[in-house]
Design a protein around this motif. Structure first.
Motif, PDB file in Angstrom:
ATOM      1  N   GLY A 115      88.430  29.387  32.970  1.00  0.00           N
ATOM      2  CA  GLY A 115      86.974  29.467  32.938  1.00  0.00           C
ATOM      3  C   GLY A 115      86.362  29.331  34.321  1.00  0.00           C
ATOM      4  N   SER A 152      86.391  38.977  31.119  1.00  0.00           N
ATOM      5  CA  SER A 152      87.029  37.866  30.423  1.00  0.00           C
ATOM      6  C   SER A 152      86.699  37.979  28.944  1.00  0.00           C
ATOM      7  N   GLU A 154      86.725  35.487  27.106  1.00  0.00           N
ATOM      8  CA  GLU A 154      86.027  34.238  26.812  1.00  0.00           C
ATOM      9  C   GLU A 154      84.647  34.274  27.455  1.00  0.00           C
ATOM     10  N   PRO A 155      83.561  34.040  26.717  1.00  0.00           N
ATOM     11  CA  PRO A 155      82.225  34.080  27.314  1.00  0.00           C
ATOM     12  C   PRO A 155      82.068  32.987  28.370  1.00  0.00           C
ATOM     13  N   PRO A 156      81.249  33.238  29.407  1.00  0.00           N
ATOM     14  CA  PRO A 156      81.061  32.223  30.453  1.00  0.00           C
ATOM     15  C   PRO A 156      80.507  30.927  29.877  1.00  0.00           C
ATOM     16  N   ARG A 157      81.008  29.806  30.394  1.00  0.00           N
ATOM     17  CA  ARG A 157      80.619  28.509  29.861  1.00  0.00           C
ATOM     18  C   ARG A 157      79.968  27.665  30.946  1.00  0.00           C
ATOM     19  N   ASP A 158      79.278  26.624  30.520  1.00  0.00           N
ATOM     20  CA  ASP A 158      78.611  25.724  31.448  1.00  0.00           C
ATOM     21  C   ASP A 158      79.647  25.071  32.363  1.00  0.00           C
ATOM     22  N   VAL A 161      80.647  21.429  31.720  1.00  0.00           N
ATOM     23  CA  VAL A 161      81.572  21.290  30.588  1.00  0.00           C
ATOM     24  C   VAL A 161      82.994  21.602  31.046  1.00  0.00           C
ATOM     25  N   LEU A 162      83.154  22.659  31.852  1.00  0.00           N
ATOM     26  CA  LEU A 162      84.478  23.032  32.357  1.00  0.00           C
ATOM     27  C   LEU A 162      85.058  21.931  33.241  1.00  0.00           C
ATOM     28  N   GLU A 165      86.170  19.037  31.031  1.00  0.00           N
ATOM     29  CA  GLU A 165      87.417  19.373  30.331  1.00  0.00           C
ATOM     30  C   GLU A 165      88.612  19.266  31.267  1.00  0.00           C
ATOM     31  N   GLN A 236      73.200  31.819  35.664  1.00  0.00           N
ATOM     32  CA  GLN A 236      73.678  33.104  35.141  1.00  0.00           C
ATOM     33  C   GLN A 236      72.497  33.975  34.752  1.00  0.00           C
ATOM     34  N   GLU A 239      74.106  39.951  31.161  1.00  0.00           N
ATOM     35  CA  GLU A 239      75.216  39.748  30.246  1.00  0.00           C
ATOM     36  C   GLU A 239      76.201  40.899  30.370  1.00  0.00           C
TER      37      GLU A 239
END
Length: 362
Positions: A115, A152, A154-158, A161-162, A165, A236, A239
């Motif tokens: 991510g 990707s 997988e959609p971009p995430r905050d 949060v990354l 994790e 961001q 899309e």
């Protein structure tokens, strides 16, 4: 959009930059994982080094130092880019982050979760396009079809949060009985490299990794162990293939410079080469601003430069004290002149100042 005429050396450097970016994007989208992260980081960082040098060469700035017979470093490219190519602080932070990741990848061990790697590449292509347009009147779409920009499933995430994790993964790897210390330290290097977004240095030292490892083992939270990452954010826009990502700095836990004798409690203390950060003497600062020594001194007084530790630092060598200035001082003074501050009037006020109430800088 009309492309500008390029100087020969600038054109060659720009072509190398675009070629490296193509390779980096191709590596990101490669289905073969073996060596993929290395290829992505090496090509993206090289693309930006060549692009910055192309822009500086086009603006007639020296990018090859004849005395040492070497091209200037990437770090110097970034600093000059802020002065001559319109690089914002967030842009410079993105480049420092990429350079720190590349440095750890090329010379040792680093792990970057998918991510984060995606956000880095998306932010990289966004900034590359911005620089192409700003400096050369060109666009990335003229060199890369949209379909090959970093993709990707997988959609971009905050990004916070990354980061959280990844920190939890480090905690698990360092748990008693796991015997995964090498893997954990590689991931810590990746997290610390992200700190390039909020501080001026490139690279991650082993002492920093040691500090974070000890903090994790002691049960510290991510905010306690690596406080600077609380200031990292990613804006961001759009899309799909039109997604644009820009890393930005937000307000977070304050960071301050401390002297070598100070006893402080912190999860991660970054050692900074102060002579590298505060590299401008009074004379060099005046020359860079194209001011006389006296008018430079007056402008420092007017703007409170000598009272701001982000702008100046006093180095003590035995019985002598030498005051040096950082790029922050230059930018603050340059911006004041650019915004219309009348240096002659400032100089007159400085000369007429009451010594008791308006102390002069030394």
């Amino acid at each position: 959009m009309r492309l500008m005429a390029l100087r020969r050396q600038s054109a060659l450097l720009k072509a190398k930059a675009v070629a490296s970016l193509r390779r980096g994007v191709q590596a990101f989208n490669d289905q073969q994982e073996d060596g993929r992260q290395s290829a992505v980081l090496l090509h993206f960082q090289h693309a930006f080094e060549m692009l910055l040098k192309a822009g500086l060469e086009q603006r007639r700035q020296r990018v090859f130092e004849a005395k040492v017979e070497k091209a200037i470093t990437f770090e110097k490219c970034v600093n000059l880019g802020r002065e001559h190519l319109g690089l914002a602080e967030a842009d410079a932070g993105t480049l420092r982050m990429l350079a720190s990741l590349r440095d750890a990848e090329q010379h040792w061990l680093v792990a970057v979760p998918e991510g984060m790697l995606y956000l880095c590449c998306r932010a990289g292509t966004t900034l590359f396009d911005d620089l192409l347009q700003r400096v050369f009147g060109d666009r990335l779409e003229h060199h890369l079809p949209h379909r090959v920009l970093p993709l990707s499933a997988e959609p971009p995430r905050d990004i916070q949060v990354l980061i959280d994790e990844e920190y939890r993964v480090v905690e698990k790897l360092l748990a008693p009985g796991r015997h995964r210390r090498v893997d954990a330290r590689a991931r810590i290097r990746g997290l610390l490299a992200m700190g390039g977004l909020v501080h001026d240095a490139i690279g991650v030292s082993e002492s920093e990794v040691d500090q974070v490892e000890r903090a994790v083992k002691a049960g510290s939270t991510r905010q306690e162990a690596i406080p600077q990452l609380s200031q990292v954010d990613a804006a961001q826009d759009g899309e799909g293939i039109n997604l644009r990502v820009r890393f930005v700095k937000k307000e977070g836990i304050p960071v301050r410079l401390v002297g070598p004798a100070e006893d402080i409690e912190a999860g991660a203390v970054r050692e900074v080469d102060l002579q590298k950060k505060y590299w401008l003497s009074k004379r060099a600062l005046a020359r860079k601003l194209e001011l006389s020594a006296e008018r430079c001194k007056a402008l420092r007084w007017h703007l409170g430069i000598d009272e701001d530790e982000r702008c100046r630092w006093d180095f003590v060598f035995g019985s002598q004290t030498h005051r040096q200035y950082s790029d922050n001082a230059f930018r603050k003074m340059w911006d004041a002149i650019d915004q219309g501050v009348d240096v002659d009037e400032v100089y007159k006020a400085y000369r007429a100042a009451d010594y008791g109430r308006s102390p002069r800088p030394t």
